[in-house]
Design an enzyme around this catalytic site. Structure first.
Site, short mmCIF file in Angstrom:
data_model
loop_
_atom_site.label_atom_id
_atom_site.label_comp_id
_atom_site.label_asym_id
_atom_site.label_seq_id
_atom_site.Cartn_x
_atom_site.Cartn_y
_atom_site.Cartn_z
N SER A 1 29.80 -58.80 26.19
CA SER A 1 29.85 -59.78 25.80
C SER A 1 29.37 -60.87 26.44
O SER A 1 28.55 -62.16 25.93
CB SER A 1 30.70 -60.82 25.24
OG SER A 1 31.72 -59.76 24.79
N LYS B 1 26.83 -62.47 24.19
CA LYS B 1 26.52 -63.98 23.53
C LYS B 1 25.24 -64.96 24.46
O LYS B 1 25.42 -66.02 23.22
CB LYS B 1 28.07 -63.92 23.23
CG LYS B 1 28.41 -62.76 23.04
CD LYS B 1 30.32 -64.02 22.83
CE LYS B 1 30.38 -62.39 21.20
NZ LYS B 1 31.35 -61.27 21.98
N SER C 1 34.85 -65.67 23.36
CA SER C 1 34.10 -64.68 23.21
C SER C 1 34.16 -64.20 22.23
O SER C 1 34.26 -63.13 21.76
CB SER C 1 34.22 -63.97 24.29
OG SER C 1 33.30 -62.77 24.49
#
Length: 272
Positions: A52, A55, A111
């Site tokens: 993640s 992101k 997230s």
């Protein structure tokens, strides 16, 4: 529209007393400050999945194109995408209308893959076009060892994405030039009050480092089976911005290691 642009010097000097650095068990690691001093390097140019941490680029691209007051309607596809992949979510529901500002918090704190899908779909337009923007932005920033395949970092069956600790540090330095980005990633909890457009939401930051040490700026946690536990972190130390990356570490250990690395960088910067 907002624009996030900053010229940053990364890694222009030799590692500072690397032998005295804390033990790092993560597979890859890198710590650098805003003066270009490298405080730690361990397999920092090895291409690996970063979960993640992807992101961060999603947020960076959105911030370059969006107005924070833009409103996006959540679709069933956004919700199903996150649920089907077993990804972390922001708990969004079909039909909700949220601002880009709110969705950035949903993206970065819990997230949320649902928030990532909604933002990518809207600002591609379409996810394929958005990923192309992520990759073109990476090239423009000189992230030569980075390739994105989606906006959330979940594994893809083939042609998987990758990055390096060095590239992630460079990206973080660029993203942190945005006051909006700094505000979002530095928030421990964010609440969205219920309105006629959406439900109430309370999102808590998965980055435990914020509560462990003073002067921490963020930035992002990540986990997949392939990437292991990852942490991209930043803090103000000795009058400089220190950015660090830990890839493929243990869950709780990444936070304690990051805290020690920030302390180590401060000692090197101040001579103490």
């Amino acid at each position: 529209m907002s624009s996030v642009v900053l010229a940053v010097v990364v890694g222009v000097s030799s590692p500072a007393a690397a032998a005295e650095a804390p033990t790092v068990k993560a597979t890859s690691a890198y710590v650098v400050d805003s003066a270009g001093t490298i405080h730690l390097g361990k397999r920092e140019t090895r291409r690996v999945p970063v979960a993640s941490l992807v992101k961060v680029m999603t947020a960076y691209v959105v911030l370059r194109e969006a107005h924070l007051s833009d409103t996006i309607t959540i679709t069933a596809t956004d919700v199903k995408y996150a649920a089907r992949g077993g990804a972390a979510t922001a708990g969004l529901k079909k039909g909700e209308r949220l601002t880009v500002r709110d969705l950035l918090y949903g993206l970065m704190l819990p997230s949320g893959a649902d928030a990532a899908n909604a933002l990518a779909r809207h600002y591609g337009p379409g996810k394929t076009a958005f990923v192309a923007k992520m990759n073109s932005t990476a090239r423009a920033l000189g992230l030569t060892d980075t390739r994105y395949t989606n906006a959330d970092g979940m594994p893809t069956p083939a042609n998987g994405g990758y990055s390096t600790a060095v590239d992630q540090a460079r990206l973080a330095q660029q993203a942190l030039a945005s006051s909006t980005f700094r505000t979002v990633v530095g928030k421990e909890t964010y609440k969205v009050a219920k309105t006629s457009l959406h439900r109430a939401h309370t999102w808590r930051n998965s980055n435990k480092l914020l509560a462990r040490a003073d002067g921490v700026l963020g930035v992002k946690t990540g986990y997949t089976n392939a990437a292991g536990y990852c942490l991209l972190f930043a803090g103000e130390r000795g009058g400089r911005q220190v950015v660090g990356v830990l890839l493929n570490d243990a869950n709780e250990r990444r936070f304690s290691t990051a805290e020690r690395l920030l302390d180590h960088a401060e000692e090197q910067i101040t001579g103490g």
